[in-house]
Design an enzyme around this catalytic site. Structure first.
Site, PDB file in Angstrom:
ATOM      1  N   ASP A  13       0.869  -1.176   0.000  1.00 39.20           N
ATOM      2  CA  ASP A  13       0.000   0.000   0.000  1.00 39.20           C
ATOM      3  C   ASP A  13       0.910   1.231   0.000  1.00 39.20           C
ATOM      4  OD1 ASP A  13      -2.342   1.621   0.367  1.00 39.20           O
ATOM      5  OD2 ASP A  13      -1.776   1.801   2.477  1.00 39.20           O
ATOM      6  N   ASP A 211      -1.845  -0.939   5.951  1.00 40.10           N
ATOM      7  CA  ASP A 211      -2.134  -0.422   7.288  1.00 40.10           C
ATOM      8  C   ASP A 211      -3.563   0.068   7.464  1.00 40.10           C
ATOM      9  OD1 ASP A 211      -1.920   1.825   5.627  1.00 40.10           O
ATOM     10  OD2 ASP A 211      -1.311   3.101   7.310  1.00 40.10           O
ATOM     11  N   ASP A 215      -7.292  -1.988   3.258  1.00 36.36           N
ATOM     12  CA  ASP A 215      -6.331  -3.050   2.944  1.00 36.36           C
ATOM     13  C   ASP A 215      -6.728  -4.403   3.535  1.00 36.36           C
ATOM     14  OD1 ASP A 215      -4.655  -1.164   1.681  1.00 36.36           O
ATOM     15  OD2 ASP A 215      -3.784  -0.604   3.607  1.00 36.36           O
TER      16      ASP A 215
END
Length: 416
Positions: A13, A211, A215
């Site tokens: 990410d 995080d 996600d």
């Protein structure tokens, strides 16, 4: 472990994982006839209702510029586009280019300006009031100090690295060029899991590192889900591995450790099989008719004990594990630590250590015990404040305090 050492592709990410997750406003571009305060007033009013890092940065910027804004109502979020709300009877749109296009907002020459900002690695957000385009607020988020080193380490391990983000494609590509990685941009939250599955369908073992709440599905879908320690609770619940610190180098170390562990297991299996393949026929007398070799039961018992000791000793070698790819940053800049070391601390003074990585009462207890074990230190640790307040009754250097917290598994990011 049985999967982590097989990872071929790492999916990352962007916000909060590769970057600091603390964007700042870099540009305010006004449409013709629009005053700066008008744009910031409406932008801050809408974004004040959102918890997204970009929204928080805009609100902070408006407050810094002393722009007063009213409270927005009827906030609605559109996945992958932005948010909208009513402010003093006016409908405000705040989002990306796709939102403006779908709502029929005419951008004209400002669309090209947004492209220019995105190619510079900035995230442009568009704002409109009813049918009137107000302008663009561009934000930038800096890379974490260890992100480049972590990506390079993955490459050296032969692991493919892919950045998966919902950000503007040009912005994402600017960061990807800096890190020399592949990028999949403008991905809707619900589609992150699909992209991970697509990579798996190509026969790859995939690790996902993230995080945020968005996600979580991808973390669960991946062969190995890795959550950043400072991330959301949902992300951590969905992951297989949780990094105690927000440092990608720890993910590199985790994969290195999995390789070392599996290698150790294979060594133990080999030697156990080899030992028994030799010892059992000898003990059974297979060689006696030809070579008159035999094995005294007492020697057999001793040899069996030695075999167990050998296997256990080999396994304990993991305690000597040291990551090949060392971190390139320290908890505090060396010059700051040296400056503190050269300064004689006053006896009885108090210091506050800002600590990253503590997530539960067990963490705070561990840090508190480690600090209180130091001679001349009395410490109280706060989980909510992510800090430790220490009272010194002796001359204890900042380097000692930092090293004590680091040895406990956490990171000191500031000393006050």
């Amino acid at each position: 472990l049985e999967i982590a050492h097989q990872v071929q592709t790492v999916v990352l990410d962007k916000t909060g994982t590769l970057t600091e997750g603390k964007p700042v406003v870099t540009d305010v571009v006004l449409a013709k006839g629009i005053l700066r305060n008008r744009l910031l007033k409406q932008a801050a009013a809408v974004e004040a209702l959102s918890e997204h890092p970009l929204a928080e940065a805009i609100v902070a910027y408006a407050k810094e510029k002393e722009v007063a804004f009213e409270k927005a109502e009827n906030l609605t979020a559109t996945a992958g586009q932005g948010v909208e709300a009513d402010v003093a009877g006016k409908h405000i749109l705040a989002g990306n280019l796709k939102m403006m296009q779908e709502r029929g907002i005419q951008l004209g020459e400002w669309e090209a300006k947004a492209v220019e900002l995105a190619e510079a690695g900035k995230t442009p957000l568009f704002f409109a009031e009813n049918e009137t385009f107000l302008g663009i607020v561009a934000l930038a988020d800096t890379l974490k100090p260890t992100s480049k080193a972590a990506v390079d380490a993955f490459h050296q391990m032969g692991i493919e690295v892919v950045m998966l983000t919902g950000d503007n494609k040009r912005t994402a590509e600017a960061i990807a060029r800096e890190l020399d990685i592949q990028v999949i941009a403008e991905v809707l939250p619900q589609d992150k899991e699909r992209e991970v599955r697509r990579l798996q369908e190509q026969g790859k073992k995939v690790a996902m590192i993230g995080d945020g709440i968005n996600d979580a599905p991808a973390l669960m879908r991946a062969d190995v889900g890795v959550a950043i320690g400072a991330g959301t609770d949902v992300a951590m619940e969905s992951a297989d591995i949780i990094l105690m610190k927000s440092d990608l180098m720890d993910a590199v170390t985790a994969i290195e450790l999995s390789h070392a562990t599996i290698r150790n297991i294979k060594e133990n299996l080999f030697w156990a099989f080899f030992y028994n393949a030799c010892g059992i026929p000898l003990a059974a007398g297979v060689f006696y008719p030809f070579l008159e070799w035999k094995l005294n039961p007492m020697f057999a018992a001793a040899a069996m004990s030695f075999s167990s000791a050998f296997v256990v000793g080999n396994a304990l070698r993991l305690r000597l594990f040291r990551p090949k790819y060392a971190k390139t940053t320290t908890a505090l800049p060396k010059e700051d630590i040296q400056k503190e070391l050269n300064h004689k601390e006053e006896i009885g003074m108090k210091k506050v250590l800002k600590i990253e990585g503590m997530m539960c009462n067990h963490c705070t207890g561990r840090v508190e015990k480690a600090l209180n074990d130091l001679d001349g230190v009395t410490a109280e640790v706060s989980l909510e404040g992510k800090s430790a307040t220490v009272t010194l009754s002796k001359d204890v250097s900042d380097e000692t305090l930092v090293q004590t917290v680091t040895d406990a598994g956490y990171e000191v990011v500031d000393i006050q």
